[in-house]
Write a protein that holds these residues in place. Structure first.
Motif, PDB file in Angstrom:
ATOM      1  N   LEU A  14     -34.758  65.286   1.415  1.00 14.91           N
ATOM      2  CA  LEU A  14     -34.653  64.891   2.876  1.00 14.91           C
ATOM      3  C   LEU A  14     -33.800  63.391   2.845  1.00 14.91           C
ATOM      4  CD1 LEU A  14     -38.445  65.459   3.989  1.00 14.91           C
ATOM      5  CD2 LEU A  14     -36.542  66.912   4.166  1.00 14.91           C
ATOM      6  N   TYR A  15     -33.002  63.606   3.903  1.00 11.39           N
ATOM      7  CA  TYR A  15     -32.370  62.266   3.963  1.00 11.39           C
ATOM      8  C   TYR A  15     -32.471  62.028   5.646  1.00 11.39           C
ATOM      9  CZ  TYR A  15     -30.186  63.921  -0.275  1.00 11.39           C
ATOM     10  OH  TYR A  15     -30.073  64.133  -1.666  1.00 11.39           O
ATOM     11  N   TYR A  16     -32.919  60.985   6.008  1.00 12.46           N
ATOM     12  CA  TYR A  16     -33.148  60.621   7.256  1.00 12.46           C
ATOM     13  C   TYR A  16     -32.161  59.119   7.826  1.00 12.46           C
ATOM     14  CZ  TYR A  16     -36.118  59.563  11.449  1.00 12.46           C
ATOM     15  OH  TYR A  16     -36.327  59.318  12.879  1.00 12.46           O
ATOM     16  N   VAL A  17     -31.095  59.510   8.549  1.00  9.55           N
ATOM     17  CA  VAL A  17     -30.322  58.710   8.664  1.00  9.55           C
ATOM     18  C   VAL A  17     -30.665  58.280  10.461  1.00  9.55           C
ATOM     19  CG1 VAL A  17     -27.993  58.089   9.327  1.00  9.55           C
ATOM     20  CG2 VAL A  17     -28.428  59.891   7.563  1.00  9.55           C
ATOM     21  N   ARG A  18     -30.902  56.822  10.201  1.00 14.61           N
ATOM     22  CA  ARG A  18     -31.392  56.267  11.374  1.00 14.61           C
ATOM     23  C   ARG A  18     -30.423  55.012  11.848  1.00 14.61           C
ATOM     24  NH1 ARG A  18     -36.885  53.666  11.654  1.00 14.61           N
ATOM     25  NH2 ARG A  18     -36.637  53.957  13.981  1.00 14.61           N
ATOM     26  N   ASN A  19     -29.581  54.839  11.211  1.00 14.56           N
ATOM     27  CA  ASN A  19     -28.437  53.689  11.292  1.00 14.56           C
ATOM     28  C   ASN A  19     -27.765  54.075  12.638  1.00 14.56           C
ATOM     29  OD1 ASN A  19     -26.394  51.887  11.247  1.00 14.56           O
ATOM     30  ND2 ASN A  19     -26.083  52.118   9.120  1.00 14.56           N
ATOM     31  N   PRO A  20     -27.893  53.379  13.748  1.00 15.43           N
ATOM     32  CA  PRO A  20     -27.248  53.816  14.926  1.00 15.43           C
ATOM     33  C   PRO A  20     -25.645  53.934  14.622  1.00 15.43           C
ATOM     34  CG  PRO A  20     -28.621  51.924  15.353  1.00 15.43           C
ATOM     35  CD  PRO A  20     -28.506  52.265  13.728  1.00 15.43           C
ATOM     36  N   GLU A  21     -24.990  53.020  13.988  1.00 16.12           N
ATOM     37  CA  GLU A  21     -23.531  53.184  13.660  1.00 16.12           C
ATOM     38  C   GLU A  21     -23.081  54.495  13.048  1.00 16.12           C
ATOM     39  OE1 GLU A  21     -23.003  49.381  11.257  1.00 16.12           O
ATOM     40  OE2 GLU A  21     -23.135  48.206  12.844  1.00 16.12           O
ATOM     41  N   LYS A  22     -24.107  55.257  12.543  1.00 14.09           N
ATOM     42  CA  LYS A  22     -23.682  56.635  11.843  1.00 14.09           C
ATOM     43  C   LYS A  22     -24.115  57.707  12.844  1.00 14.09           C
ATOM     44  CE  LYS A  22     -23.938  55.069   7.039  1.00 14.09           C
ATOM     45  NZ  LYS A  22     -24.502  55.034   5.840  1.00 14.09           N
ATOM     46  N   LEU A  23     -24.933  57.348  13.850  1.00 13.59           N
ATOM     47  CA  LEU A  23     -25.077  58.161  14.900  1.00 13.59           C
ATOM     48  C   LEU A  23     -24.270  58.379  16.124  1.00 13.59           C
ATOM     49  CD1 LEU A  23     -28.900  57.837  14.548  1.00 13.59           C
ATOM     50  CD2 LEU A  23     -27.758  59.499  13.293  1.00 13.59           C
ATOM     51  N   MET A  49     -35.057  60.127   1.089  1.00 12.16           N
ATOM     52  CA  MET A  49     -34.085  58.742   1.412  1.00 12.16           C
ATOM     53  C   MET A  49     -33.809  58.746   2.779  1.00 12.16           C
ATOM     54  SD  MET A  49     -31.668  58.589  -2.051  1.00 12.16           S
ATOM     55  CE  MET A  49     -30.410  59.738  -1.744  1.00 12.16           C
ATOM     56  N   SER A  50     -33.821  57.415   3.119  1.00 11.54           N
ATOM     57  CA  SER A  50     -33.449  56.887   4.571  1.00 11.54           C
ATOM     58  C   SER A  50     -32.594  55.965   4.576  1.00 11.54           C
ATOM     59  CB  SER A  50     -34.781  56.707   5.316  1.00 11.54           C
ATOM     60  OG  SER A  50     -35.650  55.354   4.471  1.00 11.54           O
ATOM     61  N   ASP A  51     -31.779  55.724   5.690  1.00  8.12           N
ATOM     62  CA  ASP A  51     -30.846  54.893   5.924  1.00  8.12           C
ATOM     63  C   ASP A  51     -30.950  54.279   7.593  1.00  8.12           C
ATOM     64  OD1 ASP A  51     -28.442  53.431   6.411  1.00  8.12           O
ATOM     65  OD2 ASP A  51     -27.208  55.150   6.139  1.00  8.12           O
ATOM     66  N   GLY A  52     -31.400  52.949   7.391  1.00  7.26           N
ATOM     67  CA  GLY A  52     -31.320  52.289   8.687  1.00  7.26           C
ATOM     68  C   GLY A  52     -30.289  51.291   8.757  1.00  7.26           C
ATOM     69  N   GLY A  53     -29.495  51.252   7.917  1.00  6.50           N
ATOM     70  CA  GLY A  53     -28.275  50.366   8.040  1.00  6.50           C
ATOM     71  C   GLY A  53     -28.736  48.632   8.133  1.00  6.50           C
ATOM     72  N   LEU A 101     -35.809  50.407  10.984  1.00 11.08           N
ATOM     73  CA  LEU A 101     -36.966  50.366   9.773  1.00 11.08           C
ATOM     74  C   LEU A 101     -36.364  51.731   9.017  1.00 11.08           C
ATOM     75  CD1 LEU A 101     -39.877  49.218  10.967  1.00 11.08           C
ATOM     76  CD2 LEU A 101     -38.728  47.919   9.758  1.00 11.08           C
ATOM     77  N   ALA A 102     -36.460  51.270   7.702  1.00 13.98           N
ATOM     78  CA  ALA A 102     -36.426  52.661   6.750  1.00 13.98           C
ATOM     79  C   ALA A 102     -36.793  52.075   5.453  1.00 13.98           C
ATOM     80  CB  ALA A 102     -34.785  52.894   6.499  1.00 13.98           C
ATOM     81  N   ALA A 103     -37.248  53.425   4.532  1.00 11.82           N
ATOM     82  CA  ALA A 103     -37.739  53.096   3.127  1.00 11.82           C
ATOM     83  C   ALA A 103     -36.644  52.311   2.345  1.00 11.82           C
ATOM     84  CB  ALA A 103     -38.224  54.401   2.892  1.00 11.82           C
TER      85      ALA A 103
END
Length: 94
Positions: free
Chosen positions: A73-82, A1-5, A9-11
């Protein structure tokens, strides 16, 4: 799973199956337009990687491991969460 918020881009749906995950991730790296690097980290007590694209944090990849196998796998790309990835948050007991 991915999170781009909605900001990266994310799935849109979970990618299921080792072969599909590998193909999705390989395609993402090919389309990134830069050089990825990684460093090991711990995410909520589990193994993970901080992924950088061109030296800038692109996301955090967290692994769920069960019986010595990676099961999620969890791919967090959301800048607000990083925003606090590079700083440790001290825990205290009350």
């Amino acid at each position: 799973m991915s999170d781009g918020g909605g900001l990266k881009l994310a799935a849109l749906r979970p990618v299921v199956g080792a072969d599909k995950v590998l193909r999705y991730m390989a395609g993402s790296v090919d389309n990134a337009g830069g050089i990825f690097s990684s460093e090991p980290t711990t995410v909520n007590g589990n193994p993970g990687l901080i992924l950088r694209l061109g030296g800038v944090i692109d996301g955090v990849l967290a692994f769920t491991v069960e019986n010595a196998r990676v099961t999620a796998l969890y791919y967090v790309r959301n800048p607000e969460k990083l925003t606090r990835v590079e700083s440790e948050t001290p825990l205290t007991s009350r």
